[in-house]
Scaffold this motif. Structure first.
Motif, PDB file in Angstrom:
ATOM      1  N   ALA A  71      -3.636  23.027 -24.192  1.00  0.00           N
ATOM      2  CA  ALA A  71      -3.921  21.664 -23.732  1.00  0.00           C
ATOM      3  C   ALA A  71      -2.708  21.004 -23.106  1.00  0.00           C
ATOM      4  O   ALA A  71      -2.827  19.930 -22.526  1.00  0.00           O
ATOM      5  CB  ALA A  71      -4.412  20.826 -24.909  1.00  0.00           C
ATOM      6  N   THR A  72      -1.562  21.611 -23.221  1.00  0.00           N
ATOM      7  CA  THR A  72      -0.339  20.972 -22.722  1.00  0.00           C
ATOM      8  C   THR A  72       0.278  21.807 -21.593  1.00  0.00           C
ATOM      9  O   THR A  72      -0.038  21.598 -20.431  1.00  0.00           O
ATOM     10  CB  THR A  72       0.632  20.754 -23.894  1.00  0.00           C
ATOM     11  OG1 THR A  72       0.710  21.962 -24.645  1.00  0.00           O
ATOM     12  CG2 THR A  72       0.165  19.655 -24.795  1.00  0.00           C
ATOM     13  N   ASP A 127       3.623  15.476 -10.355  1.00  0.00           N
ATOM     14  CA  ASP A 127       2.890  15.507  -9.095  1.00  0.00           C
ATOM     15  C   ASP A 127       3.597  14.663  -8.032  1.00  0.00           C
ATOM     16  O   ASP A 127       3.049  14.411  -6.968  1.00  0.00           O
ATOM     17  CB  ASP A 127       1.465  14.975  -9.330  1.00  0.00           C
ATOM     18  CG  ASP A 127       0.469  15.557  -8.338  1.00  0.00           C
ATOM     19  OD1 ASP A 127       0.788  16.609  -7.751  1.00  0.00           O
ATOM     20  OD2 ASP A 127      -0.606  14.964  -8.141  1.00  0.00           O
ATOM     21  N   SER A 150       1.900  14.776 -16.163  1.00  0.00           N
ATOM     22  CA  SER A 150       1.106  15.233 -15.030  1.00  0.00           C
ATOM     23  C   SER A 150       1.278  14.323 -13.822  1.00  0.00           C
ATOM     24  O   SER A 150       1.287  14.781 -12.682  1.00  0.00           O
ATOM     25  CB  SER A 150      -0.364  15.364 -15.409  1.00  0.00           C
ATOM     26  OG  SER A 150      -0.822  14.171 -15.959  1.00  0.00           O
ATOM     27  N   GLN A 151       1.440  13.020 -14.046  1.00  0.00           N
ATOM     28  CA  GLN A 151       1.639  12.105 -12.918  1.00  0.00           C
ATOM     29  C   GLN A 151       3.037  12.279 -12.317  1.00  0.00           C
ATOM     30  O   GLN A 151       3.206  12.333 -11.105  1.00  0.00           O
ATOM     31  CB  GLN A 151       1.465  10.643 -13.357  1.00  0.00           C
ATOM     32  CG  GLN A 151       0.026  10.191 -13.514  1.00  0.00           C
ATOM     33  CD  GLN A 151      -0.573  10.656 -14.817  1.00  0.00           C
ATOM     34  OE1 GLN A 151       0.092  10.653 -15.847  1.00  0.00           O
ATOM     35  NE2 GLN A 151      -1.817  11.083 -14.810  1.00  0.00           N
ATOM     36  N   ALA A 154      -7.702  19.673 -25.395  1.00  0.00           N
ATOM     37  CA  ALA A 154      -6.981  18.400 -25.257  1.00  0.00           C
ATOM     38  C   ALA A 154      -7.632  17.362 -26.166  1.00  0.00           C
ATOM     39  O   ALA A 154      -8.849  17.253 -26.216  1.00  0.00           O
ATOM     40  CB  ALA A 154      -7.025  17.933 -23.808  1.00  0.00           C
ATOM     41  N   SER A 206      -2.305  25.460 -15.163  1.00  0.00           N
ATOM     42  CA  SER A 206      -3.573  25.628 -14.442  1.00  0.00           C
ATOM     43  C   SER A 206      -3.678  24.713 -13.228  1.00  0.00           C
ATOM     44  O   SER A 206      -4.396  24.991 -12.283  1.00  0.00           O
ATOM     45  CB  SER A 206      -4.751  25.366 -15.377  1.00  0.00           C
ATOM     46  OG  SER A 206      -4.816  23.995 -15.692  1.00  0.00           O
ATOM     47  N   THR A 207      -2.940  23.598 -13.272  1.00  0.00           N
ATOM     48  CA  THR A 207      -3.016  22.663 -12.152  1.00  0.00           C
ATOM     49  C   THR A 207      -1.928  22.941 -11.117  1.00  0.00           C
ATOM     50  O   THR A 207      -1.847  22.237 -10.104  1.00  0.00           O
ATOM     51  CB  THR A 207      -2.845  21.211 -12.650  1.00  0.00           C
ATOM     52  OG1 THR A 207      -1.633  21.137 -13.390  1.00  0.00           O
ATOM     53  CG2 THR A 207      -3.994  20.792 -13.531  1.00  0.00           C
ATOM     54  N   GLY A 208      -1.085  23.922 -11.396  1.00  0.00           N
ATOM     55  CA  GLY A 208      -0.035  24.266 -10.435  1.00  0.00           C
ATOM     56  C   GLY A 208       1.136  23.305 -10.439  1.00  0.00           C
ATOM     57  O   GLY A 208       1.956  23.320  -9.524  1.00  0.00           O
ATOM     58  N   LEU A 209       1.230  22.473 -11.476  1.00  0.00           N
ATOM     59  CA  LEU A 209       2.321  21.492 -11.511  1.00  0.00           C
ATOM     60  C   LEU A 209       3.624  22.100 -12.018  1.00  0.00           C
ATOM     61  O   LEU A 209       4.698  21.561 -11.766  1.00  0.00           O
ATOM     62  CB  LEU A 209       1.933  20.299 -12.384  1.00  0.00           C
ATOM     63  CG  LEU A 209       0.854  19.388 -11.802  1.00  0.00           C
ATOM     64  CD1 LEU A 209       0.425  18.349 -12.819  1.00  0.00           C
ATOM     65  CD2 LEU A 209       1.358  18.707 -10.542  1.00  0.00           C
ATOM     66  N   GLN A 260       4.530  13.717 -22.866  1.00  0.00           N
ATOM     67  CA  GLN A 260       3.173  14.206 -23.113  1.00  0.00           C
ATOM     68  C   GLN A 260       2.149  13.437 -22.278  1.00  0.00           C
ATOM     69  O   GLN A 260       1.241  14.006 -21.703  1.00  0.00           O
ATOM     70  CB  GLN A 260       2.860  14.032 -24.610  1.00  0.00           C
ATOM     71  CG  GLN A 260       1.559  14.609 -25.057  1.00  0.00           C
ATOM     72  CD  GLN A 260       1.685  16.108 -25.295  1.00  0.00           C
ATOM     73  OE1 GLN A 260       2.697  16.701 -24.974  1.00  0.00           O
ATOM     74  NE2 GLN A 260       0.664  16.714 -25.839  1.00  0.00           N
ATOM     75  N   LYS A 261       2.331  12.119 -22.204  1.00  0.00           N
ATOM     76  CA  LYS A 261       1.292  11.293 -21.586  1.00  0.00           C
ATOM     77  C   LYS A 261       1.495  11.076 -20.093  1.00  0.00           C
ATOM     78  O   LYS A 261       0.559  10.740 -19.377  1.00  0.00           O
ATOM     79  CB  LYS A 261       1.215   9.944 -22.304  1.00  0.00           C
ATOM     80  CG  LYS A 261       0.718  10.093 -23.735  1.00  0.00           C
ATOM     81  CD  LYS A 261       0.033   8.858 -24.240  1.00  0.00           C
ATOM     82  CE  LYS A 261      -0.849   9.127 -25.431  1.00  0.00           C
ATOM     83  NZ  LYS A 261      -0.208   9.750 -26.569  1.00  0.00           N
ATOM     84  N   LEU A 276       0.831  -1.202   0.000  1.00  0.00           N
ATOM     85  CA  LEU A 276       0.000   0.000   0.000  1.00  0.00           C
ATOM     86  C   LEU A 276       0.868   1.255   0.000  1.00  0.00           C
ATOM     87  O   LEU A 276       0.556   2.247  -0.652  1.00  0.00           O
ATOM     88  CB  LEU A 276      -0.929   0.001   1.219  1.00  0.00           C
ATOM     89  CG  LEU A 276      -2.072  -1.023   1.158  1.00  0.00           C
ATOM     90  CD1 LEU A 276      -2.781  -1.109   2.500  1.00  0.00           C
ATOM     91  CD2 LEU A 276      -3.059  -0.661   0.059  1.00  0.00           C
ATOM     92  N   PHE A 297      -2.348  23.417 -19.481  1.00  0.00           N
ATOM     93  CA  PHE A 297      -2.969  22.489 -18.538  1.00  0.00           C
ATOM     94  C   PHE A 297      -2.110  22.327 -17.276  1.00  0.00           C
ATOM     95  O   PHE A 297      -2.603  22.403 -16.153  1.00  0.00           O
ATOM     96  CB  PHE A 297      -3.177  21.139 -19.227  1.00  0.00           C
ATOM     97  CG  PHE A 297      -3.498  20.012 -18.285  1.00  0.00           C
ATOM     98  CD1 PHE A 297      -4.699  19.973 -17.606  1.00  0.00           C
ATOM     99  CD2 PHE A 297      -2.573  18.993 -18.076  1.00  0.00           C
ATOM    100  CE1 PHE A 297      -4.987  18.938 -16.735  1.00  0.00           C
ATOM    101  CE2 PHE A 297      -2.854  17.963 -17.202  1.00  0.00           C
ATOM    102  CZ  PHE A 297      -4.056  17.932 -16.528  1.00  0.00           C
ATOM    103  N   GLU A 348       6.166  11.513 -26.727  1.00  0.00           N
ATOM    104  CA  GLU A 348       4.947  10.843 -26.258  1.00  0.00           C
ATOM    105  C   GLU A 348       5.022  10.544 -24.760  1.00  0.00           C
ATOM    106  O   GLU A 348       4.055  10.698 -24.033  1.00  0.00           O
ATOM    107  CB  GLU A 348       4.766   9.515 -27.013  1.00  0.00           C
ATOM    108  CG  GLU A 348       4.322   9.667 -28.442  1.00  0.00           C
ATOM    109  CD  GLU A 348       2.857  10.040 -28.553  1.00  0.00           C
ATOM    110  OE1 GLU A 348       2.060   9.478 -27.806  1.00  0.00           O
ATOM    111  OE2 GLU A 348       2.529  10.913 -29.366  1.00  0.00           O
TER     112      GLU A 348
END
Lengths: 436, 323
Positions: free
Chosen positions: A108-109, A93, A89-90, A397, A115-118, A85-86, A24, A112, A82
């Motif tokens: 979109a890239t 974070d 975001s993960q 996107a 906007s999420t603060g990343l 790009q894909k 976990l 994005f 790629e």
């Protein structure tokens, strides 16, 4: 064989419990983490430019300069477009975020991520290093975003240090062989297309399975458009009329191009690489595509060719190149800023310029390669006209796939121009609803 | 006509236990649970928790980072009116045809021929060699196979298929850019890839058949088809169920070949649910909607599996009861 006693069972259960907690915990590692303090000695850098590209050559040199000047080490990881790009975001974070990363520009890239603060607001660094003075206003559009992630905002989230645009590549030898002149107006352009078709040659290298066909479609719309249309389409200033003059013209004209044989009838499954190769091997004498092909054509096309802006239009597809972005979780932001600054130096910019790239802050005298100087002059001409109009898939996107799919429907005759625009419009509205 | 009551039917089909029960050790079953627990833990972490999270996401709007926004049944309402979703599920029928119906049917015939005819006339080695040949596409990574297939079916004069056709004076065709050829090529590839699996399983199953059965049937004048239907089909029925079930599940969630060869094109004509979910997840970042498509797919796979298993159990019960 060992007997299973109550005691052994308890021990076993404890071990399994530990395994559960461990599993976990591992699963939890994928979740968000806060940025950790860096050691100030290592810059973790990711980019996805090919080793032979102009940008990679320049940045390799920048890495050397950076290590010499700062004493820090660059820990470079080659990524694919790629891949970043894909998964960006993960990764961003988490604690695995790099200190500096190349990322695709647009709503979109990069928008994005902003906007999420990343990715970090780097406005202070821009002021400190004076990067804004080196970038033309239309190049700044893709580097600055609103809090909703719409480009053209007030906050800096990235720095581009090269540019790109879409123009028309002409095979000069094929033109000479056909007794034709390189066109300077749109009417002449169409005349040339007709002339090649009359000689049994399909003049335009195109690809319907990837970006080239969508870019031609948007370029055709731009021939009828003004800056306000671009702002409406890309920056959502006003609703876009998908049955309006610009987009109707683009879609109907593209259909005409196929019907008249300017584009091969089997274009829908052709990929960008194949279209580029058909220009390189002389099969198709004209290719509407980007400056990213320039270096490749210099190396591989065994004939004289030229690249010019699309005729009779002030607006061209294009933008800054991809951006350097600094993840919010980066451990060594200051080192990242120092590296960006080195890439903006004239000597590093000149490497981009002399290897088929389009630098944004090079000294003209440093561009010694004649062919590269021609490319940069064409790009600067577009910049002077405030002509960079970005790319058709940027507003939402996943809109890239939508454009490919809908234009395939158009060119295969599955649907007419009106339906194509209606479908595109519905997807555009859905994809941009959160920002308008 | 005699009427069989429900109780009588139950009594007739009631069977003795298939397996001897495991003798229970004095002191309970704690020791057995110990062995099962690691599996349960992994099941929980890898399957159950993500599954529950996925179902939760179907009620949200989420771009993959930060907190999902709860939107109730919006995604579920949308899915029923989404033309692309229904297109993708319609295409699943074609995928089932290409990955289940055709390979299983051909696989049955080929396995029977290899075992009953080739094996007997040319020896086991020839049969084994041919079986391995059929199985070869299963070993190839689908990404590699897909890229090569893409090259073969390139449009214009550059694709090898068009070049071969040109020898016979047939004009070049845009195989992957037109319908229905794009779907047919995709289906052809799936049949080619899939065929080896049923053949290998059926041939392994046929090892159980006593050759004397075939010989006896032959002496009785049974032709090949009669031997095939009466002996082969009957004996390898459990394997047919297994192959059909596993291939149906694979067909419903097929992704790789579509991603590599057609990317759902032209114009969405070869879209399948798994690829559609992927594009919603990763290109549009409509995670909630992508999760909804994935959940529908999961439900479908579970329902199909339950139906298969129930039918199989029912048939086995009837067979054992001599019905």
């Amino acid at each position: 064989m060992a007997r299973i006693t109550r005691k052994n069972a308890r021990r076993g259960l404890a071990a399994v419990g530990a395994l559960t907690v461990g599993a976990l915990a591992l699963a939890g590692c994928a979740g968000g983490g806060s940025g950790s303090e860096g050691d100030g000695d290592t810059l973790k850098l990711w980019h996805y430019e090919g080793e032979d590209s102009a940008m990679a050559k320049a940045w390799n040199e920048a890495i050397k300069v950076f290590e010499e000047e700062t004493g820090a080490t660059v820990e470079f990881e080659q990524k694919s477009f790629e891949q970043i790009q894909k998964t960006a975001s993960q990764v961003l974070d988490s604690d695995a975020a790099p200190d500096l990363m190349e990322f695709n520009k647009g709503n979109a890239t990069a928008g994005f991520l902003a906007s999420t603060g990343l990715i970090a607001d780097i406005s202070d660094a821009v002021d400190e290093y004076g990067w804004a003075d080196k970038l033309a206003p239309s190049l700044q559009t893709t580097a600055k975003y609103t809090e909703d992630g719409v480009m053209g905002g007030d906050t800096w989230y990235g720095i581009p240090n090269y540019g790109e645009f879409v123009g028309v590549y002409y095979n000069e030898e094929a033109f000479a062989a056909a007794g034709l002149e390189i066109p300077t107006t749109y009417d002449e352009f169409v005349d040339v297309l007709d002339a090649f078709v009359a000689q049994g040659i399909t003049p335009l290298a195109e690809a319907g399975a990837e970006y080239p066909l969508g870019q031609l479609w948007y370029q055709l719309a731009l021939t009828q458009a003004d800056r306000q249309f671009v702002n409406d389409y890309q920056l959502y200033e006003n609703p876009v009329d998908w049955q309006g003059e610009e987009l109707t013209y683009a879609t109907e004209t593209l259909q005409e191009y196929v019907d008249k044989g300017y584009i091969a009838s089997d274009v829908s499954s052709v990929k960008a690489e194949d279209a580029g190769v058909s220009f390189i091997n002389g099969t198709a004498p004209i290719f509407v595509s980007g400056s990213w092909w320039y270096g490749r054509f210099v190396e591989e096309a065994g004939f004289d060719w030229t690249l010019q802006a699309f005729p009779d239009t002030q607006l061209s597809l294009g933008s800054s190149g991809n951006l350097w972005v600094v993840p919010e979780n980066a451990a060594n932001k200051e080192l990242a800023y120092e590296f960006i600054d080195i890439t903006m130096r004239p000597e590093i910019q000149a490497i981009i310029g002399n290897n088929g790239g389009v630098p944004v802050a090079a000294e003209p005298a440093d561009i010694t390669d004649e062919k590269s100087a021609e490319l940069i002059a064409t790009f600067n001409g577009i910049l002077d006209n405030d002509g960079l109009s970005f790319y058709p898939d940027w507003p939402a996107a996943g809109f890239y796939d939508v454009i490919v799919r809908e234009l395939q429907g158009l060119v295969t005759g599955t649907q007419d121009a009106e339906t194509t625009n209606a479908n595109l419009g519905a997807e555009y509205e859905e994809g941009t609803a959160d920002f308008r | 006509m005699s009427v069989i009551t429900r109780a009588e039917r139950g009594a007739r089909t009631k069977l003795p236990p298939e397996q001897p029960s495991i003798p229970q050790r004095k002191g309970g079953t704690a020791g057995y649970w110990l062995y099962l627990l690691p599996g349960f833990v992994l099941l929980l972490v890898i399957v159950i928790i993500p599954l529950i999270f996925n179902v939760y996401l179907t009620f949200t709007k989420w771009r993959g980072v930060r907190t999902p926004e709860f939107i109730g049944l919006e995604n579920w309402v949308k899915i029923f009116t989404d033309e692309d979703f229904w297109t993708s599920f319609t295409n699943s029928v074609w995928m089932v045809l290409a990955m289940v119906v055709i390979p299983t049917t051909i696989g049955l015939i080929v396995a029977a021929l290899l075992f009953d005819v080739v094996g007997r006339k040319f020896g086991g080695k020839v049969g084994s060699f041919l079986r391995a040949t059929y199985y070869l596409p299963q070993i190839l990574p689908i990404a590699v196979a897909g890229i090569v297939i893409g090259w073969m079916f390139r449009p214009g004069a550059t694709g090898s298929v068009n070049q071969i056709l040109a020898v016979f004076g047939i004009p070049a065709y845009d195989w992957l850019g037109q319908m229905p050829s794009a779907l047919l090529v995709l289906m052809g590839v799936l049949v080619w890839v899939q065929l080896g699996y049923p053949i290998v399983v059926f041939m392994a199953a046929l090892q159980r058949v006593d050759p004397e059965l075939y010989e006896a049937a032959e002496l009785d004048g049974a032709n090949w088809f009669q031997r095939f239907s009466a002996i082969t089909m009957s004996i390898i029925r459990p394997e047919i169920f297994v192959v059909t079930l596993t291939c149906t599940i694979a067909a419903l969630k097929v992704f790789g070949p579509v991603y590599i060869i057609t990317q759902g094109g032209p114009a969405g004509a070869t879209l399948v649910p798994a690829y559609y979910a992927y594009t919603e997840f990763f290109t549009k970042r409509n995670i909630g909607y992508g999760a909804t498509i994935a959940t529908v797919l999961t439900i479908l796979v579970v329902v199909v599996s339950i139906i298969f298993i129930r039918v199989q159990n029912s048939m086995e019960r009837k067979e054992r009861a001599g019905l």
